[in-house]
Design an enzyme around this catalytic site. Sequence first.
Site, PDB file in Angstrom:
ATOM      1  N   LYS A   1       4.850   0.253   9.316  1.00 47.97           N
ATOM      2  CA  LYS A   1       4.199   1.689   8.675  1.00 47.97           C
ATOM      3  C   LYS A   1       3.922   2.621   9.773  1.00 47.97           C
ATOM      4  O   LYS A   1       4.510   4.337   9.436  1.00 47.97           O
ATOM      5  CB  LYS A   1       4.072   2.240   7.275  1.00 47.97           C
ATOM      6  CG  LYS A   1       4.399   1.185   6.095  1.00 47.97           C
ATOM      7  CD  LYS A   1       4.090   1.352   4.758  1.00 47.97           C
ATOM      8  CE  LYS A   1       2.955   0.425   5.006  1.00 47.97           C
ATOM      9  NZ  LYS A   1       2.719  -0.103   3.737  1.00 47.97           N
TER      10      LYS A   1
ATOM     11  N   GLU B   1       0.738  -1.324   0.009  1.00 48.14           N
ATOM     12  CA  GLU B   1      -0.078  -0.217   0.735  1.00 48.14           C
ATOM     13  C   GLU B   1       0.681   1.130   0.251  1.00 48.14           C
ATOM     14  O   GLU B   1       1.657   1.653   0.727  1.00 48.14           O
ATOM     15  CB  GLU B   1      -0.889   0.455   1.409  1.00 48.14           C
ATOM     16  CG  GLU B   1      -1.965   0.783   1.605  1.00 48.14           C
ATOM     17  CD  GLU B   1      -3.049   1.154   2.362  1.00 48.14           C
ATOM     18  OE1 GLU B   1      -2.853   0.115   3.492  1.00 48.14           O
ATOM     19  OE2 GLU B   1      -3.729   2.169   2.286  1.00 48.14           O
TER      20      GLU B   1
ATOM     21  N   ARG C   1       5.127 -13.067   9.691  1.00 45.45           N
ATOM     22  CA  ARG C   1       5.856 -11.726   9.254  1.00 45.45           C
ATOM     23  C   ARG C   1       7.343 -11.337  10.023  1.00 45.45           C
ATOM     24  O   ARG C   1       6.912 -12.570  11.129  1.00 45.45           O
ATOM     25  CB  ARG C   1       5.187 -10.869   9.943  1.00 45.45           C
ATOM     26  CG  ARG C   1       4.955 -10.064  10.922  1.00 45.45           C
ATOM     27  CD  ARG C   1       3.901  -9.766  11.567  1.00 45.45           C
ATOM     28  NE  ARG C   1       3.858  -8.087  10.942  1.00 45.45           N
ATOM     29  CZ  ARG C   1       3.769  -6.878  10.310  1.00 45.45           C
ATOM     30  NH1 ARG C   1       2.201  -6.885   9.842  1.00 45.45           N
ATOM     31  NH2 ARG C   1       3.978  -6.179   9.976  1.00 45.45           N
TER      32      ARG C   1
END
Length: 564
Positions: A273, A37, A263
């Site tokens: 982020k 994104e 992850r």
Amino acid sequence: MTENETTPGSNFITTIIETDLKANIHNGRLATRFPPEPNGYLHIGHAKSICLNFGVANTYNGTCNLRFDDTNPTKEDVEYVDAIMEDVRWLGFDWDDRLYYASDYFEQLFAYAVQLIQAGKAYVDDLSADEIRQHRGTLTEPGMDSPWRNRSVEENLSLFQGMRAGDFEDGSRVLRARIDMAHPNLIMRDPTLYRIRKTRHHRTGDTWCIYPMYDFTHCLSDSIEGITHSLCTLEFENNRTLYDWVLDNVDATCHPQQIEFARLNLSYTVLSKRKLIQLVEEGFVDGWDDPRMPTICGLRRRGYTPEAIRSFCDRIGLAKRDSVVDVALLEYTIREDLNKRAPRVMGVLRPLKVVIENYPEGQMDELEAVNNPEDPNAGVRKVPFSREIYIERDDFMENPPKKFYRLGPGREVRLRYAFFVTCTDVIKDQTTGEVIELRCTYDPTTRGGDAPDGRKVKATLHWVSAAHAVDAEVRLYDRLFSKANPDEKEADKTYKDFLNPEALEVLRDCKLEPCLADAGPGYFCQFERMGYFCVDTKDSQPGVPVFNRTVTLRDAWAKLQKKS
Ligand code: ATP
Ligand code: MG
């Protein structure tokens, strides 16, 4: 890049892929994608996903798309799009002509939503976001149906068109899937598919004022692109049911398989982020590419190489359960890479002047130095030696304790590639008492670093000739956080309270070997005994170089002790 470099070790995902390829599912095709994104810069966690997706595509003769998941216009920006492309390329991966944007599918996605409405599987809901939350229920209690859940197909179609036309205000209505408000998986309790956002989109401009949600967009984008294996992180495990539901309930030609993996979490690091944006916006760091940041551009500026990052991603492997990787492994990987490739030079970071009293004024010796003992092809260079040199302040002690073998009054040490010197006098600042200069004598018979009479010294020091030195600024970087798990909850503290105040130390009076005079951006080297360094790409100027320390040398001192 060559095949060997990207071949990932076998893991549960490659096992699934191999089985599927053998069984000729998807006609023996493999297609993956990396779907960032564009709401921030990529970090080392993304590198894991990039290496996995592009890596398996390379290994199994498949393809990997780069797709921007750009469905949230309020947080996204072209700056991020450009930076992401640069970072993926820099890591060594190539999407050829397969660059896609979820926003390119908005028209198709709208048509799929209409299909759901027509099948009675989606409805326009007038509840507010808060009310929807209240209706959702909990893990132990079923949710409640919205009073708008049983609108007719015609009414829903007309309202959804009205949403698209801009007839309604932000937040006044949403489109929801009509699944089951008592579903044991909360995500399946009539999830929102579209919301109204009268916000300009960085690609579609003002064409749209309704935007599709992640869960609706992602599976359909995968399907439109003919993705076969949709690899994502574990937090999407519960979303898989919805991923499959959407594809099963519209007329989609391709149904990719979503597979979750753990992850990357790194100690002494935050990899979200949202948090990284805060560090940038609130001025805790000097931008996304601050060398303290775990972003790809930060690591690049710090001196990490794509080879080291890829090798790190190979090494951490792939698991189905979350864990924390020790940041020391990342540091080890860059050391290992630079050890083979970085030329070794001498740089004095905290200089102390030494005058060699029996060395004639105006004379200069050119001594031969090995560029990299690990690399036989790296060759040798000449290093000038003269009457006045600099050594590291820490390499001298006036009253050395027992285990300190370096220079002290009356002691003899070796100057790397040069001579044995003996300290004969210590000169101090009259007022402060600080040692400001040493007087030494040298033994001309020890040229090159060995005494013909076989006598030994206990230490070898690096040095730089004062008359020939290049002045430089050196920035010493350390871990950004001083706590192993900065995300861990502690009474009224946040990760920002654990920022390491010593993560950056700037030294402005450093003295480097003259061969570094022209070192430009991209140059990296080892300063003997001090670590690996690179020329800063932003602030370094010809004639006034700025070096960043990439990483220290572990056990550097112990190794040198052994040699001498
Ligand atoms: P963040 O949690 O940092 O906000 P994100 O998941 O929101 O990351 P995206 O741009 O959506 O960021 O991520 C693109 C891809 O990278 C996704 O497939 C995501 O699963 C993957 N990814 C993100 N963070 C990690 C991580 N720490 N380890 C491995 N893969 C990751
Ligand atoms: Mg995400």
